[in-house]
Design an enzyme around this catalytic site. Structure first.
Site, mmCIF file in Angstrom:
data_model
loop_
_atom_site.group_PDB
_atom_site.id
_atom_site.type_symbol
_atom_site.label_atom_id
_atom_site.label_comp_id
_atom_site.label_asym_id
_atom_site.label_seq_id
_atom_site.Cartn_x
_atom_site.Cartn_y
_atom_site.Cartn_z
ATOM 1 N N ASP A 1 2.416 -0.253 12.546
ATOM 2 C CA ASP A 1 2.350 -0.840 12.479
ATOM 3 C C ASP A 1 3.643 -2.009 12.628
ATOM 4 O OD1 ASP A 1 1.592 -1.444 10.445
ATOM 5 O OD2 ASP A 1 0.321 -3.013 10.386
ATOM 6 N N ARG B 1 -6.370 -2.295 10.061
ATOM 7 C CA ARG B 1 -6.678 -3.555 9.850
ATOM 8 C C ARG B 1 -6.488 -4.512 11.295
ATOM 9 N NH1 ARG B 1 -9.590 -4.844 5.184
ATOM 10 N NH2 ARG B 1 -8.495 -3.521 4.328
ATOM 11 N N ASP C 1 5.165 -4.691 5.552
ATOM 12 C CA ASP C 1 5.537 -6.036 6.531
ATOM 13 C C ASP C 1 5.917 -6.904 5.171
ATOM 14 O OD1 ASP C 1 5.761 -6.332 9.285
ATOM 15 O OD2 ASP C 1 3.321 -7.272 9.931
ATOM 16 N N GLY D 1 0.548 -1.208 -0.074
ATOM 17 C CA GLY D 1 0.425 0.148 0.441
ATOM 18 C C GLY D 1 1.235 1.472 -0.117
ATOM 19 N N THR E 1 3.623 2.866 5.757
ATOM 20 C CA THR E 1 2.564 2.378 5.570
ATOM 21 C C THR E 1 1.831 3.462 7.138
ATOM 22 O OG1 THR E 1 1.063 1.353 6.387
ATOM 23 C CG2 THR E 1 3.709 0.993 7.930
ATOM 24 N N ARG F 1 1.344 -5.636 -5.729
ATOM 25 C CA ARG F 1 1.305 -6.870 -5.460
ATOM 26 C C ARG F 1 1.730 -7.610 -6.344
ATOM 27 N NH1 ARG F 1 -0.765 -5.870 -0.696
ATOM 28 N NH2 ARG F 1 -1.891 -3.591 -0.181
ATOM 29 N N ASP G 1 -0.444 3.079 8.404
ATOM 30 C CA ASP G 1 -1.089 2.218 9.706
ATOM 31 C C ASP G 1 -0.054 1.619 11.250
ATOM 32 O OD1 ASP G 1 -3.580 1.463 8.514
ATOM 33 O OD2 ASP G 1 -2.337 -0.883 8.185
#
Lengths: 328, 328, 328, 328
Positions: D134, D176, D107, D15, D130, D76, D132
């Protein structure tokens, strides 16, 4: 004989829109300029029934010209639909010495004002405030210009990610009955296709357009869809439909939603609100009633409320053509 | 006999303005829509003289609708003032097979195009692009609406600090000959006073207004000043003057400067640019020449370049009045 | 014996900064969370002397987390410099039952609090709020992150016009004694050169750098200059100097000014303000006093006010190096 | 013996996130600074397999520091999951003389790089990009800070309309598996409740909280919900649930969606990207490999890719507490 107006009430009703506060400020300051008192009525017609009033002087509207929403709050009133409700509201106005009313809102708001005027001969003046721009008698409603900027800024961001991934995005914008936001913001955001309620181009044309766009070398696509579009599928169904028929497309959906109603108003909306507020108050002082103030050919003009309610605001043919050429 | 137009050149000249890229894009895509070739000319008339050309297809203007500045760059050209320079430029256009020209800019740009048309009978069409909105024949120039939003956003920020400290701010905005930015942004930003070139209210009236404002309970004040204001003092001198005469005021100055020229164009400017670009190309294809395309009463219309250059864009009396009432 | 704290006063002082309102809100709500009363003190130490107090409950800080400026206003107080002034202030706090004080501001604010604590043994806690980020003991002051975003957004706009005209811009940003804004925003905005008070690279190096930049093919340049830069020339003199020595450059100046202090705070500043407010109140409740709460290594920590005042916040060597590499 | 690195490849994968372009620019310019060649690899690992390469010099990254998305595009790659795909990719790098790789992503991106390094002993370095946040081993990923600002700005707008109508809004934000965006933006936007994947407070607690909020006099409420929230209902189901159980609430839903991924990066993200790019290239030049560069305690540090992939980024307990206090 026309009663002399010494105190004017102002309310906002229906969906809120950026520029409503600037309009309230303008009404209040124009009253002060003419040495008239002004009263803010909270929560629209419901507050009128409940007597939720507040005196407003020029300093009580400091620093609101740039605020979204409405400091007078808005609400839908079931009671105002009943004669008893309206009777109560009228009595409250009389008790408070309020001689005339400026209502800021859309179709529903104007309908309420028109009935109220009809029943009690009460002087009313409407200011069109709704992001949808679907009011007859004005080229621009308060909030429309701001909403367009909010939408193109959001789509500019979506395009970043669409371009990075060679994706197709369906972006749903507000406009249940009118495609003004979709058409203008679609052109402004450089959308590849624009779907509006006024024109049902059909699903096949959409597929053809997307195929042509791909073939022409475009690596990403934005399709702007009005929430009231008549193509027969909502944005999520459109996504499925395109994925089935054009499997080469990686499709995403974004529903912009209520953020379109908020935010600091654009300069255009602030200036328009200031102009309309002045005209609304001064028209009442001149003994006029039952009109909407609006913008036509860059001038502030009056339209009978009845016409504003019954008429419909058409999509501009020239804009449709510009839209078609831009997606070449 | 009118020569058939098969290739159109487009350039930007003078000060850049948001929306110029959207106009370039519109010219390029309208050419493609009509199966006409389009050539971008870099750095305005100077690039025309130097033959700095580039073929442009619909994909070469992808993702520029939302970009400030101009991808074709702009420059002032001393050579174009000479007959030799213009002769060279004309020859370059002929050599490249370019049959007509769309120029995007302000007064100076149009003057160059008009002389060029006069000397060579060459088809030209002008698009008004300047943040100052000082062009006759159009209610809005490209970039004006965006600049207004940039200014009110900046003043909104300045008001935060003005309110926190009970200060008076003089904010200088662009507009050497025209007060359109100052007047509109001043109303939009809720300024307490607005100084524009078209109206010299005098220094005493300013002092009175500030005293009245203080007396009325306002804790902070913003005075918006057009850079071309005729009051006889620049913002820094105004600061000194007020500090001497109203020592109770803590005065600050902010010159907004060149950021007013940049930034992503507003939706209004993007749509306007798209409309004007279509009209410019299609008017050339219809055999028209030596006009400026502009907006009047919400319609795209043509004005002879000569009139556009000689005429002047007036300050709206209604707006002046609204401004006065809003500062009550 | 430590007196039990039942009522906390909060004030803002010195230059205002985005995030101050979020910090006020956090102090008020943390008091409510611990069933402590909270009192807002208007106009900093001056309001403390004049007893300009207002009880604040959790609802009185609704909808301010996103507002620039300070709802408690700020002011410089000459009276607080005198022992009599401070005596009066102390008496007012006692009379109002206020047991402890949270002060939000910069060096000057902390110095006042430290003296006050020293003279009366009165519990005080400081929250660093200033856009300059020049406070020892915290990696970030409130408002710094927001100011950086304001500056890079302004320079992004200036770059539009710089690129369109192949120009050189000197952009002056705030930071009288510290180059944090210039260095970070300069890197963020992709400036070609950054001039800060902490490093005097000399005028010759600037010329060399600009020549190298031109030679490398850059068509426009932005030089970010801290207002406290020690190079010996202000931005207007720099413009003249470069025009004399590098006549090929078309130079412009932009002084960003007070808009850097305003605007809605960034998410970072809102979260930081919330964290610091909690820590300030809870530290007072734990019996601590005379500290500044700040951020170090991503943790909220305490630094003795004395150290915060005397220490200086250094420019990061790594950032200087990154800056040098980025301008390659 | 370590092979000397003369040419470095850079790609973005997964992303996209604001700041990726600033990181690409930093990698390219750091290579130039060290007289190393740099090659851009388009569309992530897929472009590596297809040999979609482009030489990049310092001027090829002009004016991208402020652009959202990624100029190298992202995709991807199913082929890269196969040994044959990776073999092909490796051969392409060798053929092009590329000695080392900087990968920007999350990741999945790091997992690909780690396997690639494992199979071929090829030098790789990761930069966390990213929204996020995360990723283990860095307090901030590229794009996180920008996304937080995008979210709070959107909620600020939604609050305008929520306040005007006394409504409750469920606002779904990205995340997510991690609630970082929801928690930080929720605090920043002044949300009344925040639902995140890491903490399942249960539906009953939500109802209680909303009732308490109403009772305390709040007229509108915003509940921020992470898309990966584990409460067992999505935002639309939550709306229904609350309307059934708290009929006094007028509930609306807004899903912010992909606009959170785009937009001009914040200054923080631009500076972070610049710092991480320098460190990534210089670490490779020092012979290091198979690390992620990240931010810890305000310093740029290395974390083995394996740890970055396996570890998880925890929600800060202090922030959870601050969040609870702020909703008092």
């Amino acid at each position: 004989m026309t009663k002399i107006i010494k105190k004017i009430g102002v309310l906002t009703s229906g969906g809120d829109a950026p520029g409503m506060n600037a309009a309230i400020r303008s009404v209040v300051r124009t009253c002060a300029y003419h040495d008239i008192e002004c009263v803010g009525i909270y929560r629209g017609y419901q507050g009128m029934i409940e007597g939720d009033f507040k005196e407003m002087g020029p300093r009580s509207v400091n620093n609101i010209v740039n605020k979204g929403g409405t400091i007078l709050k808005s609400a839908r009133s079931k009671d105002f639909i009943t004669p008893e409700g309206r009777q109560k509201a009228h009595q409250n106005l009389i008790d408070a010495g309020i001689n005339a009313l400026v209502v800021i809102g859309g179709d529903g708001t104007f309908t309420g004002a028109e009935i109220f005027n009809h029943e009690f001969g009460y002087p009313v003046m409407g200011i069109p405030g709704t992001i949808d721009n679907d009011i007859f008698g004005t080229t621009h409603t308060l909030g429309f210009d701001t909403a367009l900027n909010t939408v193109v800024e959001a789509i500019d961001k979506i395009r970043d990610t669409a371009s990075s991934h060679n994706r197709l995005f369906f972006v749903e914008v507000m406009g249940r009955d009118a495609g003004h936001i979709a058409l203008n913001a679609g052109i402004g955001a450089g959308a590849e296709e624009i779907l509006i309620p006024e024109e049902n181009l059909g699903l096949e044309r959409l597929l053809e357009s997307l195929q042509r766009s791909k073939a022409s070398g475009k690596s990403s696509s934005i399709v702007v869809v009005s929430e009231g579009d008549k193509i027969g599928k909502n944005v999520f169904e459109l996504k499925e439909y395109v994925e089935e028929n054009l499997p080469e497309y990686d499709v995403r959906v974004s529903v912009l939603g209520h953020m379109q109603r908020g935010g600091a108003p654009s300069c255009f909306d602030r200036v328009l609100a200031s102009r309309l507020g002045v005209k609304a108050v001064e028209s009442l002082l001149e003994g006029k009633s039952n009109y909407m103030v609006g913008l036509q050919q860059d001038r502030v003009v009056l339209t009978p409320l009845e016409q504003a309610i019954k008429g419909s605001s058409r999509i501009d043919e020239e804009l449709l053509r510009v839209s078609e050429i831009m997606t070449t």
